[in-house]
Design a protein around this motif. Structure first.
Motif, short mmCIF file in Angstrom:
data_model
loop_
_atom_site.label_atom_id
_atom_site.label_comp_id
_atom_site.label_asym_id
_atom_site.label_seq_id
_atom_site.Cartn_x
_atom_site.Cartn_y
_atom_site.Cartn_z
N MET A 1 -12.68 -36.37 -51.71
CA MET A 1 -14.03 -35.96 -51.54
C MET A 1 -13.94 -34.20 -51.96
N ALA A 2 -15.30 -33.88 -52.36
CA ALA A 2 -15.29 -32.71 -52.99
C ALA A 2 -14.97 -31.32 -51.64
N LYS A 3 -14.59 -30.23 -52.27
CA LYS A 3 -14.44 -29.11 -51.27
C LYS A 3 -15.84 -28.66 -51.00
N SER A 4 -16.08 -28.46 -49.52
CA SER A 4 -17.40 -27.70 -49.21
C SER A 4 -17.04 -25.98 -49.05
N ASP A 5 -18.12 -25.49 -48.73
CA ASP A 5 -17.86 -23.92 -48.39
C ASP A 5 -16.94 -23.44 -47.44
N ARG A 6 -16.07 -22.67 -47.76
CA ARG A 6 -15.23 -22.26 -46.85
C ARG A 6 -15.82 -21.59 -45.57
N SER A 7 -16.90 -21.02 -45.67
CA SER A 7 -17.56 -20.49 -44.37
C SER A 7 -17.79 -21.65 -43.44
N GLU A 8 -17.78 -22.84 -43.50
CA GLU A 8 -17.71 -23.87 -42.73
C GLU A 8 -16.46 -23.83 -41.86
N GLY A 9 -16.44 -24.11 -40.57
CA GLY A 9 -15.10 -24.00 -39.85
C GLY A 9 -14.20 -25.31 -40.35
N PHE A 10 -12.90 -24.65 -39.89
CA PHE A 10 -11.64 -25.51 -40.28
C PHE A 10 -12.06 -26.91 -39.54
N ARG A 11 -12.21 -26.96 -38.33
CA ARG A 11 -12.35 -28.10 -37.39
C ARG A 11 -13.38 -29.35 -37.98
N SER A 12 -14.50 -28.49 -38.49
CA SER A 12 -15.53 -29.25 -38.68
C SER A 12 -15.09 -29.96 -40.09
N ARG A 13 -14.81 -29.13 -41.28
CA ARG A 13 -14.15 -29.72 -42.43
C ARG A 13 -12.99 -30.81 -42.36
N LEU A 14 -11.98 -30.67 -41.24
CA LEU A 14 -11.11 -31.65 -41.04
C LEU A 14 -11.90 -32.91 -40.77
N LEU A 15 -12.47 -32.61 -39.70
CA LEU A 15 -13.21 -34.05 -39.12
C LEU A 15 -14.06 -34.52 -40.03
N GLY A 16 -14.68 -33.65 -41.18
CA GLY A 16 -15.59 -34.27 -41.86
C GLY A 16 -14.98 -35.01 -43.35
N GLY A 17 -13.54 -34.92 -43.41
CA GLY A 17 -12.95 -35.58 -44.45
C GLY A 17 -12.86 -34.53 -45.64
N THR A 135 -20.05 -14.33 -23.99
CA THR A 135 -20.43 -14.59 -22.40
C THR A 135 -19.20 -15.72 -21.92
N MET A 136 -18.99 -16.00 -20.89
CA MET A 136 -18.02 -17.34 -20.48
C MET A 136 -18.62 -18.34 -21.06
N ALA A 137 -19.81 -18.82 -20.71
CA ALA A 137 -20.45 -19.96 -21.23
C ALA A 137 -20.32 -19.96 -22.83
N ASP A 138 -20.68 -18.99 -23.72
CA ASP A 138 -20.50 -19.09 -25.05
C ASP A 138 -19.09 -19.15 -25.69
N HIS A 139 -18.47 -18.37 -25.00
CA HIS A 139 -16.85 -18.51 -25.48
C HIS A 139 -16.17 -20.02 -25.16
N ILE A 140 -16.55 -20.66 -24.22
CA ILE A 140 -16.23 -21.93 -23.74
C ILE A 140 -16.74 -22.94 -24.57
N GLN A 141 -17.99 -22.72 -25.01
CA GLN A 141 -18.58 -23.89 -25.72
C GLN A 141 -18.13 -23.67 -27.29
N ARG A 142 -17.90 -22.50 -27.61
CA ARG A 142 -17.48 -22.20 -29.14
C ARG A 142 -16.14 -22.64 -29.23
N SER A 143 -15.22 -22.34 -28.24
CA SER A 143 -14.04 -22.66 -28.18
C SER A 143 -13.61 -24.17 -28.29
N ASP A 144 -14.30 -25.01 -27.53
CA ASP A 144 -14.20 -26.51 -27.32
C ASP A 144 -14.73 -26.94 -28.50
N ALA A 145 -15.84 -26.27 -29.30
CA ALA A 145 -16.42 -26.93 -30.50
C ALA A 145 -15.60 -26.70 -31.74
N ASP A 146 -14.96 -25.46 -31.92
CA ASP A 146 -14.32 -25.24 -33.23
C ASP A 146 -12.74 -25.33 -33.14
#
Length: 257
Positions: A1-17, A135-146
């Motif tokens: 699979m071709a590489k995507s833009d490196r601006s996309e997060g590592f976890r997203s790219r890893l899960l996306g193959g 904020t607490m909510a933002d940090h928790i959401q972003r960390s768990d997602a990224d």
């Protein structure tokens, strides 16, 4: 699979193959990471298991990762909540955890590395929380997602419970530790038939579970072989290994003058 833009997060790219190319960082300075980012590597793995990294030097290299647009992964020395939390607070995009040989250990990794899904200790004051800017909510959401949590499969005990390990929700991918696996099997090298058979069992289990596969390779030919088994993320040598290869080539070139 071709590489995507490196601006996309590592976890997203890893899960996306996406095809991801990285290297271990063994030297506790920022310079090798800066160079690898400049030439276009996708990630580095700061080796806090087998190289002289402490929290300060890990923090410094992760800063270089952000400055030079390359994902920072930390291989912790052991699967303790303190080690995992330290790497994540410093801003690691992923944690590589050695010797995950049971579903219970995999679940413990998830507990240490996730907020809502686990019991990660909260602080939004380090780099990971934008030094209090989230904020607490933002940090928790972003960390768990990224944040990506990657289990190293490198023990004989893990081979018997592969499906159970892969089934643990929250483990984003697996890394095949062929070196430790070869030692555990009393094999002469990671390339023996018996180790290759064990690796095929691991990759088959990962494919069944839909887990991304990461592996260390010596050359592009190795990567092609493992890609056929489903691997998409490849660690190619280390900063020290690349420097050794380049230095040896220079000496060889001059010897032939």
């Amino acid at each position: 699979m071709a590489k995507s833009d490196r601006s996309e997060g590592f976890r997203s790219r890893l899960l996306g193959g996406d095809r991801l190319i990285g290297a271990f960082i063994k030297t506790p300075t920022s310079h090798a990471t800066e160079i690898l980012g400049l030439v276009g590597f996708d990630f580095v793995v700061i080796d806090a298991e087998h190289a002289p990294f402490d929290r300060l030097t890990t923090d410094q290299v992760l800063l270089a990762c952000r400055a030079f647009d390359i994902a920072g992964v930390v291989r912790v020395s052991e699967a303790t909540p303190a080690q995992i939390l330290s790497a994540l607070d410093c801003g690691a995009e992923a944690v590589l955890v050695p010797h995950v040989d049971s579903a219970a250990k995999a679940a413990a990794v998830v507990s240490a590395g996730r907020y809502r899904q686990g019991a990660r200790g909260f602080s939004n004051s380090p780099r990971a929380g934008a030094y209090g800017g989230r904020t607490m909510a933002d940090h928790i959401q972003r960390s768990d997602a990224d944040v990506a949590l990657i289990a190293m499969i490198e023990d004989m005990a893990a081979i018997d419970v592969l499906d159970e390990i892969m089934a643990v929700d929250g483990i984003d991918g697996i890394f095949i530790g062929r070196g430790d696996l070869a030692v555990a099997m009393r094999a002469a090298s990671p390339n023996t038939d018996e180790v290759s058979a064990a690796v095929e069992k691991i990759t088959a289990a990962a494919r069944r579970a839909g887990k991304p596969i990461m592996v260390m390779v010596g050359a592009a030919a190795d990567a092609t072989r493992f890609a056929a088994q489903g691997a998409t993320a490849f660690i190619v040598s280390s900063d020290q290994g690349l420097m050794r290869q380049a230095a040896a080539k220079v000496l060889k070139d001059f010897a032939e003058l």
